[in-house]
Design a protein around this motif. Structure first.
Motif, PDB file in Angstrom:
ATOM      1  N   LEU A 254       1.845  31.611  13.547  1.00  0.00           N
ATOM      2  CA  LEU A 254       2.920  30.702  14.024  1.00  0.00           C
ATOM      3  C   LEU A 254       2.078  30.101  15.448  1.00  0.00           C
ATOM      4  N   VAL A 255       2.585  28.786  15.282  1.00  0.00           N
ATOM      5  CA  VAL A 255       2.376  27.902  16.619  1.00  0.00           C
ATOM      6  C   VAL A 255       3.694  28.149  17.336  1.00  0.00           C
ATOM      7  N   MET A 256       3.391  28.471  18.830  1.00  0.00           N
ATOM      8  CA  MET A 256       4.667  28.690  19.402  1.00  0.00           C
ATOM      9  C   MET A 256       4.703  27.597  20.686  1.00  0.00           C
ATOM     10  N   ALA A 257       5.931  26.913  20.697  1.00  0.00           N
ATOM     11  CA  ALA A 257       6.098  25.724  21.798  1.00  0.00           C
ATOM     12  C   ALA A 257       7.660  25.589  22.075  1.00  0.00           C
ATOM     13  N   CYS A 258       7.870  25.388  23.169  1.00  0.00           N
ATOM     14  CA  CYS A 258       9.193  24.687  23.569  1.00  0.00           C
ATOM     15  C   CYS A 258      10.196  25.764  23.294  1.00  0.00           C
ATOM     16  N   LEU A 259      10.282  26.910  23.845  1.00  0.00           N
ATOM     17  CA  LEU A 259      10.996  28.223  23.708  1.00  0.00           C
ATOM     18  C   LEU A 259      11.853  28.476  24.861  1.00  0.00           C
ATOM     19  N   GLY A 260      12.095  27.820  25.707  1.00  0.00           N
ATOM     20  CA  GLY A 260      12.940  28.028  26.886  1.00  0.00           C
ATOM     21  C   GLY A 260      14.215  27.354  27.171  1.00  0.00           C
ATOM     22  N   ASP A 261      14.540  26.050  26.221  1.00  0.00           N
ATOM     23  CA  ASP A 261      15.627  25.484  26.151  1.00  0.00           C
ATOM     24  C   ASP A 261      16.792  25.976  25.387  1.00  0.00           C
ATOM     25  N   PRO A 262      17.920  25.519  25.914  1.00  0.00           N
ATOM     26  CA  PRO A 262      19.237  26.052  25.471  1.00  0.00           C
ATOM     27  C   PRO A 262      19.550  25.637  23.620  1.00  0.00           C
ATOM     28  N   GLY A 263      18.613  24.969  23.129  1.00  0.00           N
ATOM     29  CA  GLY A 263      19.165  24.556  21.803  1.00  0.00           C
ATOM     30  C   GLY A 263      18.755  25.875  20.855  1.00  0.00           C
ATOM     31  N   GLU A 304      -0.195  23.295  14.458  1.00  0.00           N
ATOM     32  CA  GLU A 304      -0.023  23.615  13.152  1.00  0.00           C
ATOM     33  C   GLU A 304      -0.693  22.429  12.214  1.00  0.00           C
ATOM     34  N   ARG A 305      -0.888  21.165  12.766  1.00  0.00           N
ATOM     35  CA  ARG A 305      -1.434  19.866  11.914  1.00  0.00           C
ATOM     36  C   ARG A 305      -3.024  20.332  11.712  1.00  0.00           C
ATOM     37  N   GLN A 306      -3.561  21.219  12.527  1.00  0.00           N
ATOM     38  CA  GLN A 306      -4.879  21.392  12.437  1.00  0.00           C
ATOM     39  C   GLN A 306      -5.118  22.765  11.489  1.00  0.00           C
ATOM     40  N   PHE A 307      -4.282  23.686  11.920  1.00  0.00           N
ATOM     41  CA  PHE A 307      -4.244  25.139  10.761  1.00  0.00           C
ATOM     42  C   PHE A 307      -3.864  24.724   9.460  1.00  0.00           C
ATOM     43  N   CYS A 308      -2.863  23.688   9.425  1.00  0.00           N
ATOM     44  CA  CYS A 308      -2.493  23.302   7.986  1.00  0.00           C
ATOM     45  C   CYS A 308      -3.112  22.124   7.396  1.00  0.00           C
ATOM     46  N   SER A 309      -4.407  21.720   8.111  1.00  0.00           N
ATOM     47  CA  SER A 309      -5.268  20.559   7.360  1.00  0.00           C
ATOM     48  C   SER A 309      -5.589  21.015   6.228  1.00  0.00           C
ATOM     49  N   PRO A 310      -5.816  20.156   5.120  1.00  0.00           N
ATOM     50  CA  PRO A 310      -6.155  20.486   3.578  1.00  0.00           C
ATOM     51  C   PRO A 310      -7.514  21.512   3.659  1.00  0.00           C
ATOM     52  N   GLY A 311      -8.323  21.362   4.284  1.00  0.00           N
ATOM     53  CA  GLY A 311      -9.678  22.168   4.249  1.00  0.00           C
ATOM     54  C   GLY A 311      -9.332  23.895   4.596  1.00  0.00           C
ATOM     55  N   PHE A 312      -8.300  23.834   5.444  1.00  0.00           N
ATOM     56  CA  PHE A 312      -7.889  25.190   5.909  1.00  0.00           C
ATOM     57  C   PHE A 312      -6.599  25.781   5.239  1.00  0.00           C
ATOM     58  N   ASN A 313      -5.461  24.758   5.272  1.00  0.00           N
ATOM     59  CA  ASN A 313      -4.301  25.202   4.584  1.00  0.00           C
ATOM     60  C   ASN A 313      -3.813  26.638   4.820  1.00  0.00           C
ATOM     61  N   LEU A 314      -3.821  27.131   5.885  1.00  0.00           N
ATOM     62  CA  LEU A 314      -3.517  28.314   6.516  1.00  0.00           C
ATOM     63  C   LEU A 314      -1.856  28.436   6.331  1.00  0.00           C
ATOM     64  N   PRO A 315      -1.582  29.556   6.366  1.00  0.00           N
ATOM     65  CA  PRO A 315      -0.100  30.002   6.353  1.00  0.00           C
ATOM     66  C   PRO A 315       0.482  29.923   7.728  1.00  0.00           C
ATOM     67  N   VAL A 316       0.485  28.880   8.356  1.00  0.00           N
ATOM     68  CA  VAL A 316       0.866  28.743  10.022  1.00  0.00           C
ATOM     69  C   VAL A 316       2.040  27.727   9.936  1.00  0.00           C
ATOM     70  N   GLY A 317       3.189  28.215  10.730  1.00  0.00           N
ATOM     71  CA  GLY A 317       4.230  27.399  10.698  1.00  0.00           C
ATOM     72  C   GLY A 317       4.423  27.397  12.173  1.00  0.00           C
ATOM     73  N   CYS A 318       5.518  26.519  12.717  1.00  0.00           N
ATOM     74  CA  CYS A 318       5.711  26.274  14.000  1.00  0.00           C
ATOM     75  C   CYS A 318       7.176  26.857  14.583  1.00  0.00           C
ATOM     76  N   PHE A 319       7.128  27.662  15.512  1.00  0.00           N
ATOM     77  CA  PHE A 319       8.527  28.404  16.023  1.00  0.00           C
ATOM     78  C   PHE A 319       8.566  27.653  17.376  1.00  0.00           C
ATOM     79  N   MET A 320       9.689  26.880  17.459  1.00  0.00           N
ATOM     80  CA  MET A 320      10.362  26.362  18.473  1.00  0.00           C
ATOM     81  C   MET A 320      11.981  26.480  18.638  1.00  0.00           C
ATOM     82  N   ARG A 321      12.519  26.146  19.889  1.00  0.00           N
ATOM     83  CA  ARG A 321      13.865  25.771  19.807  1.00  0.00           C
ATOM     84  C   ARG A 321      14.073  24.317  19.555  1.00  0.00           C
ATOM     85  N   THR A 322      14.572  23.550  20.592  1.00  0.00           N
ATOM     86  CA  THR A 322      14.651  22.075  20.304  1.00  0.00           C
ATOM     87  C   THR A 322      13.171  21.443  19.799  1.00  0.00           C
ATOM     88  N   PRO A 323      13.213  20.660  18.768  1.00  0.00           N
ATOM     89  CA  PRO A 323      11.733  20.221  18.552  1.00  0.00           C
ATOM     90  C   PRO A 323      11.326  19.114  19.522  1.00  0.00           C
TER      91      PRO A 323
END
Ligand SMILES: [Zn+2]
Length: 444
Positions: A254-263, A304-323
């Motif tokens: 998981l990539v974690m970002a923007c986790l403190g807003d009310p969304g 996640e752009r780097q972890f999910c680049s085709p040469g890696f294609n790792l199972p990494v998503g992005c967890f956030m509140r409001t994007p």
């Protein structure tokens, strides 16, 4: 019924996290004034403070190091900056707000006319009170960010522009914390640490990741966990370049970002789209009973752009509140300590831990009595009094687990197919195991 049970379970988890939400907010208050960038002492100072919470290792990678198609940049440090008018009054002051300086500005000390100054200023005309956050990492320049109101007050005058900064060979600094589990299979948690005084993007991600690491340290773990606190883009590229050989151990991330807003929570799927992490997050969010959004992968966003680049294609998503980009305060001085709240940080952490709980418990079992149903009543597993509906979800979960535990279905498969909460399915499996009705599959 089922959402209530999940809510009670999460409320219990939030209780057991005690004052964690308030502690996360306090950490953010400490980190907020520091001027961070993709390199430099602000990042070091931030990681040093994080070491009080988690014993992370601080890595230094020299400027000029080739990392795939990129090069580790020169190190930028800033001490002071201002604009003074001809009366000697400071009209823009870095000491008041570190967003005032264009990130990676070259040092400058000269007197300019208003016309010469203007092309080096950045404002937000549509939000005239707010100061924008701007950087110029890969094109050498200097500049100031100010509120549009400040800019409009400037008269024809001579202005002293002063930026006491250095851009020299040095290092890129990042933090890494590894928690060994029962197996070497890894869960990767990554968050960006390169923004100056911006609370939601991304001190919230840093705080939630740090407290997640702290919490996991005290629990038994099937997986090993690797936490990365890196500058955005160049930091994850650098880590992947230096650690390419060991990326095959990463089973979920998981990539974690923007986790403190009310969304509400938003999850952006990995490039794989149906990886176990994608399914685990969706299951945990569904079980929470709260509203949430799921986005398909796109090659735009955070690391996640780097972890999910085709040469890696790792199972990494992005967890956030409001994007990112979807709240007006994004990348402005309004993304401040008032914009985020401890209750949202606590909610984000509880939901992330619920995701990890699904991953940790997603086992495969084999029914030991596959020919017709085993008699649950004689083992005290089925309601003694016909018509008592209160135990119905647990009983239903036991029937699903028994039916699908043929060695080919995980508990997450069973939760998805039955529509039941993962917690019910897991509790049912535990009960059946205790009564020797299930055996752990050697394949899981
Ligand atoms: Zn950002």
């Amino acid at each position: 019924m089922k959402n209530n049970a999940a809510k009670i379970e999460r409320a219990h988890l939030e209780d057991s996290l005690g004052d964690t939400a308030a502690e996360m907010y306090q950490l953010i208050r400490r980190l907020y004034p520091i001027c961070r960038s993709i390199t430099g002492n602000g990042v070091r100072q931030t990681l040093k403070i994080l070491q009080e919470y988690v014993p992370l290792v601080i890595h230094e990678v020299p400027s000029g190091t080739p990392v795939f198609d990129w090069t580790v940049p020169k190190e930028w440090n800033i001490r002071d900056a201002y604009i003074k008018n001809s009366k000697g009054e400071k009209i823009v002051d870095f000491q008041q707000c570190n967003l005032h300086v264009l990130g990676y500005s070259l040092p400058i000390n000269k007197t300019v006319s208003l016309d010469e100054l203007k092309p080096h200023t950045f404002t937000l005309p549509e939000r005239p009170d707010w100061i924008p956050y701007r950087t110029s990492y890969y094109r050498e320049d200097w500049g100031f960010c100010l509120s549009h109101n400040q800019l409009q007050e400037l008269r024809d005058d001579e202005y002293e522009v002063f930026i006491d900064a250095s851009l020299e060979n040095g290092h890129l600094t990042y933090g890494e914390y590894f928690l060994q589990g029962q197996t070497d299979a890894e869960v990767l948690i990554s968050t960006h640490i390169c923004h100056p005084s911006l609370a939601n993007d991304n001190l919230s991600g840093i705080a939630v990741a740090a407290f997640m690491a702290k919490h996991l340290g005290s629990l038994p773990r099937r997986y090993s966990y690797r936490f990365l606190f890196t500058p955005g883009t160049i930091g994850s590229i650098t880590w992947l370049s230096l650690n390419e050989a060991q990326t095959s151990r990463i089973k979920h991330g998981l990539v974690m970002a923007c986790l403190g807003d009310p969304g509400k929570v938003t999850y952006k799927k990995s490039r794989q789209g149906n990886a176990e992490i994608d399914r685990a997050v969706i299951q945990a969010l569904k079980d929470s009973g709260d509203a949430y959004d799921v986005l398909e992968f796109s090659p735009y966003g955070y690391d996640e752009r780097q972890f999910c680049s085709p040469g890696f294609n790792l199972p990494v998503g992005c967890f956030m509140r409001t994007p990112h980009g979807e709240f007006p305060e994004y990348h402005t001085s309004a993304d401040n300590l008032q914009f985020i709240r401890s209750e949202y940080l606590g909610d984000s952490l509880a939901k992330c831990l619920a995701v990890l709980d699904v991953l940790e418990n997603n086992q495969t079992y084999v029914n030991q009595y596959p020919k017709c149903e085993p008699q649950l009543g004689k083992r005290g597993l089925y309601r003694a009094v016909g018509g008592d509906r209160s135990r119905a979800p647990y009983e239903l979960a036991m029937l699903w687990v028994l039916n699908l535990s043929d060695g080919n279905h995980t508990l997450l498969d069973i939760a998805e197919r039955s529509g039941l909460d993962f917690g019910f399915v897991k509790t049912a499996a535990d009960k059946l195991l205790q009564h020797d009705l299930l055996k752990e599959s050697s394949l899981s």
